[in-house]
Design a protein around this motif. Structure first.
Motif, mmCIF file in Angstrom:
data_model
loop_
_atom_site.group_PDB
_atom_site.id
_atom_site.type_symbol
_atom_site.label_atom_id
_atom_site.label_comp_id
_atom_site.label_asym_id
_atom_site.label_seq_id
_atom_site.Cartn_x
_atom_site.Cartn_y
_atom_site.Cartn_z
ATOM 1 N N LEU A 185 -6.727 -14.763 -3.004
ATOM 2 C CA LEU A 185 -7.506 -14.376 -1.826
ATOM 3 C C LEU A 185 -7.712 -12.863 -1.837
ATOM 4 C CD1 LEU A 185 -5.368 -16.572 0.499
ATOM 5 C CD2 LEU A 185 -7.853 -16.789 0.409
ATOM 6 N N PRO A 186 -8.772 -12.407 -1.162
ATOM 7 C CA PRO A 186 -8.843 -10.964 -0.937
ATOM 8 C C PRO A 186 -7.549 -10.552 -0.228
ATOM 9 C CG PRO A 186 -10.889 -12.033 -0.244
ATOM 10 C CD PRO A 186 -9.900 -13.124 -0.545
ATOM 11 N N LEU A 187 -6.950 -9.463 -0.660
ATOM 12 C CA LEU A 187 -5.633 -9.093 -0.135
ATOM 13 C C LEU A 187 -5.567 -9.141 1.384
ATOM 14 C CD1 LEU A 187 -4.441 -6.102 -2.366
ATOM 15 C CD2 LEU A 187 -3.531 -8.424 -2.292
ATOM 16 N N SER A 188 -6.574 -8.574 2.031
ATOM 17 C CA SER A 188 -6.456 -8.455 3.485
ATOM 18 C C SER A 188 -6.625 -9.797 4.198
ATOM 19 C CB SER A 188 -7.455 -7.425 4.025
ATOM 20 O OG SER A 188 -8.769 -7.794 3.685
ATOM 21 N N ALA A 189 -7.064 -10.834 3.492
ATOM 22 C CA ALA A 189 -7.236 -12.150 4.117
ATOM 23 C C ALA A 189 -5.954 -12.973 4.095
ATOM 24 C CB ALA A 189 -8.348 -12.918 3.396
ATOM 25 N N ARG A 191 -13.882 -9.975 -4.375
ATOM 26 C CA ARG A 191 -12.901 -8.882 -4.299
ATOM 27 C C ARG A 191 -11.557 -9.349 -4.860
ATOM 28 N NH1 ARG A 191 -14.031 -9.526 1.501
ATOM 29 N NH2 ARG A 191 -11.933 -8.712 1.883
ATOM 30 N N LEU A 192 -11.554 -10.481 -5.521
ATOM 31 C CA LEU A 192 -10.287 -11.037 -6.024
ATOM 32 C C LEU A 192 -9.797 -10.288 -7.255
ATOM 33 C CD1 LEU A 192 -11.203 -14.813 -5.710
ATOM 34 C CD2 LEU A 192 -9.897 -13.405 -4.099
ATOM 35 N N ALA A 224 0.831 -1.208 0.000
ATOM 36 C CA ALA A 224 0.000 0.000 0.000
ATOM 37 C C ALA A 224 0.865 1.258 0.000
ATOM 38 C CB ALA A 224 -0.940 -0.010 1.200
ATOM 39 N N SER A 258 -7.284 -1.134 2.501
ATOM 40 C CA SER A 258 -6.012 -1.840 2.308
ATOM 41 C C SER A 258 -6.046 -2.689 1.054
ATOM 42 C CB SER A 258 -5.685 -2.705 3.523
ATOM 43 O OG SER A 258 -6.555 -3.815 3.564
ATOM 44 N N GLU A 259 -7.241 -3.028 0.559
ATOM 45 C CA GLU A 259 -7.354 -3.806 -0.677
ATOM 46 C C GLU A 259 -7.664 -2.926 -1.886
ATOM 47 O OE1 GLU A 259 -10.176 -6.965 -0.433
ATOM 48 O OE2 GLU A 259 -9.511 -7.593 1.534
ATOM 49 N N ALA A 311 -13.325 -16.794 0.871
ATOM 50 C CA ALA A 311 -13.759 -16.052 -0.314
ATOM 51 C C ALA A 311 -12.671 -15.943 -1.372
ATOM 52 C CB ALA A 311 -14.288 -14.664 0.068
#
Lengths: 477, 477
Positions: free
Chosen positions: A350-354, B183-184, A239, B104-105, A419
């Motif tokens: 994956l969703p980035l924050s996961a 959100r991928l 980020a 963050s994503e 997800a």
């Protein structure tokens, strides 16, 4: 049901195409990179869109399956048919012309059989960049790269294959030709057939030509490897890089110490960038415009990140050779993996924050199955991890036949619960058809089947790839 | 054939939805921005995805048409049904929640009825940018923007609506819900349904939610207006800007003197940037990362371009107010056009290198039809021109009823002959259905129809938009 290729049908193909379209040695077309499956079928290599159309028409009339074959580098078995009735394997290799380059438009139009490295070279020759870049670029061909919506290391900045294509020429399942080779940047006239064909893995038609987007070459390029205290810190660093360097960040790759250990254990040999190999590190590549030096930008990023505790150590390439040396490490991790031999490898997103939580929970869940070495690395900027599970030292892949299905299920279940996707960039092919059925939204699956039946009512296009082959015919031939 | 909404059916809708879902004044939903067509139908505004699904199920059971209604700002009549049997107009306005923001994503998930300006604001609130930006952003809603794959001024850098969407939630024509709100960044599991729904103008389903991509906010922004000797020079300047500033170029708009003359003639009043209005000029907007000032980058670009004869004069904004003043000119050209009243306006795109020749030949071809004033302006960076034809001074739009079809045909024939598109960013709606039939590749049209029948077999979704309504039913209800 489909019919098998018969000697009579082969004769009819020989009447349609010149002798050069037929191969004496068909072995290379019936195997795949990791030697896991064997294909079957008669191999033909038409040299033009019209020849492709005539083959497809003949197959449609006889209700014979067609397996489009591009570079053969796919990892999910989309390019070969091991089970089922003998198909025609349609190789694009003789359609290998770059048709036209338009430097002022940043566009290149080519046959689908052109090798990726040749497109990169043609772009470079006119001072442009074709940003798609992946390990198999010396043999992968454009048709397959688009058919599978290939990814690679520059997706963060330039997008995947889908984002690099403006137009397509496609031979449909009935042998008709869609002339969609537009060079337009904007065209809102009807449904998005281009993106439907991209990523359909040859199951809706054969891509025979493409108009590709080129990019300006960055004025200066650079790279750095930075040690991070955790995957969460790596995401914060990503980020921060976005905030400071914007689109100038071309690649953002994460690597676990396991990859370095494998390189030490089995090679290829690499120059170690750190005095002590960190648990986690990232490789950041930048390409900047005029007026700012990549080294300076990376130094500023490092300084700011160090101050916030996001990095603990770092190496900034001071020249092209040093940049190449850093990339050499990243690019040889898959080769080290191959030499070790994985129990199971997973191309997940994956969703980035996961991601940090996934890494913790994945390790826990696998520990319940048995003892493994995990090499987790990949395109962090895209949320795409290559999450590969390996034997303990002294044991081999073959020792884990019993555990493999469970390892795979544990990883995929966790990805799905968080997800994520069980195929981020490799596609479904034939290897992951059941995964798509297991994890895919039922309404989505129903739409996929409806589209397949609408555009390939006989089911001849790459039968059994992406979607299970229908057992009953939808209509008479 | 479809059935009309009856009083009985209206009663059944009232039983399904709360009173708040019904409108007393339906006038706004049955008109469009330029007042050219009048719609019909019963207006309902469900407040949730489940309510949308229940309306669609009821319509499917009764075989009643549905016109999805978002912000109502479309210019091609996709949002209203003037002819044909009375439909349900399904407004998304009550689905206006921003569901979640993931800074963050760089992701924001929202209902389809959220207004674009509210998404921009929510992104700004967390230090991010939602780059979609167009004249109607204060009233256009996300569902319609995605349904029409909207463009705007930042497409050059950030792509159109399609490029800014990661996932969708869609109610299909049978009332089932596709949960595709991923959100991928990468997900190669099956055909690209997301992009199929984007740009389908509500004819394949109703978009009810979207996961949108945010971008880092550039560290510094700037703008310049530069006079160019010709459209060809403008294209060379675009390439030079790409080489020097890379992705930092956010917008590259061309304007003809006619636009400035219209502003002088009918307003709104603007501050003239040049001592003498040039025949052609461009507005360049940049957003740069840390370490380089926008003013410096634009000065360097101007100096280099001036040396090569690509620009003859220029104004570089020194602060935000000056940048806003330059944009004020560009943004008010459509308003000046509206006050003059066009004979015919065209939203076209061309291969970039064909644009100079198109401008020359377009003028010639129109001169053979009659005397007109041409205001050609727009998104040069995307090859997208708003090519609008106006009455001579002292005459009005109404004086040219006879010539209008010929003007339109001449322009569209030329665009088509030069491999362009007759709808670059506005879509097909109902206004351009015949154009799509006339200029579209027949194989493409056949595929569009096959997809429409596969995903909306009853033909209830936005009937008559994009594709002509089928006159015979494909199957019994």
């Amino acid at each position: 049901m489909l019919n098998p290729v018969t000697p009579d049908f082969e004769d009819s193909l020989r009447a349609l195409l010149p002798a050069a379209a037929f191969k004496n040695d068909t072995t290379p077309y019936l195997s795949e990179p990791r030697g896991r499956w064997e294909g079957q079928g008669v191999v033909v290599a038409p040299a033009s869109t019209e020849e492709v159309a005539s083959v497809v028409k003949a197959c449609a009339a006889a209700r014979i399956g067609i397996v489009p074959y591009s570079g053969g580098t796919g990892l999910v078995g989309g390019q070969l048919l091991q089970e089922g009735v003998r198909p025609v394997v349609l190789s694009l290799e003789r359609m290998n012309r770059i048709r036209e380059v338009y430097p002022s438009e940043n566009v290149l139009v080519c046959d689908a059989g052109v090798i990726l490295a040749d497109v990169q070279k043609a772009a470079e020759d006119v001072g442009r960049l074709f940003p798609l870049s992946l390990a198999s670029e010396g043999s992968a061909r454009i048709g397959g790269l688009l058919g599978t919506n290939a990814g690679g290391v520059n997706v963060l900045r330039y997008g995947n294959a889908r984002a690099l294509c403006l137009g397509l020429e496609v031979v449909r399942a009935d042998g008709s030709i869609w002339h969609g080779l537009t060079r337009l940047r904007k065209d809102n006239t009807g449904y998005d057939l281009r993106n439907l064909m991209i990523g359909a893995e040859g199951t809706l038609g054969v891509i025979t030509g493409a108009a590709l987007k080129l990019a300006p070459r960055p004025v200066g390029v650079g790279a750095a490897m930075m040690a991070v205290p955790s995957p969460a810190a790596a995401l914060e660093l990503l980020a921060l890089a976005g905030a400071l360097i914007g689109e100038g960040v071309s690649a953002f790759e994460i690597m676990h110490r396991q990859g370095f250990d494998f390189l030490t254990e089995v090679g290829p040999g690499v120059k170690q960038p750190f005095a002590e190999v960190p648990e986690w590190c990232v490789l950041i590549d930048v390409g900047l415009s005029a007026g700012i030096s990549p080294e300076k930008a990376l130094e500023d990023l490092f300084a700011s990140a160090f101050e916030s505790g996001l990095v603990t150590d770092g190496v900034i390439a001071q020249n092209h050779a040093q940049r190449d040396a850093l990339w050499y490490i990243r690019e040889n991790i898959p080769e080290a993996n191959r030499r070790i031999g994985s129990v199971s490898s997973h191309d997940i997103s994956l969703p980035l924050s996961a991601i940090p939580q996934f890494i913790v929970e994945g390790e826990k869940a696998l520990a319940e199955v048995g003892a493994f070495r995990i090499n987790c690395f990949g395109h962090l900027g895209d949320g795409n991890l290559h999450y590969n599970v390996f034997p303990m030292p002294g044991r081999s892949r073959a020792d884990y036949e019993a555990e493999r299905p469970q390892v795979k299920r544990v990883v995929h279940d966790l990805v799905h619960a968080m997800a994520g996707s069980v195929s981020a960039e490799h596609g479904i092919g034939r290897l992951k058809v059941k995964d798509l059925e297991t994890y895919g939204d039922p309404v989505k699956l129903d739409m996929l089947r409806a589209i397949k039946e609408a555009l390939d009512p006989l089911g001849i296009m790459n039968p059994g790839a992406v979607l299970r082959q229908r057992q009953t015919p939808p209509a008479e031939v």
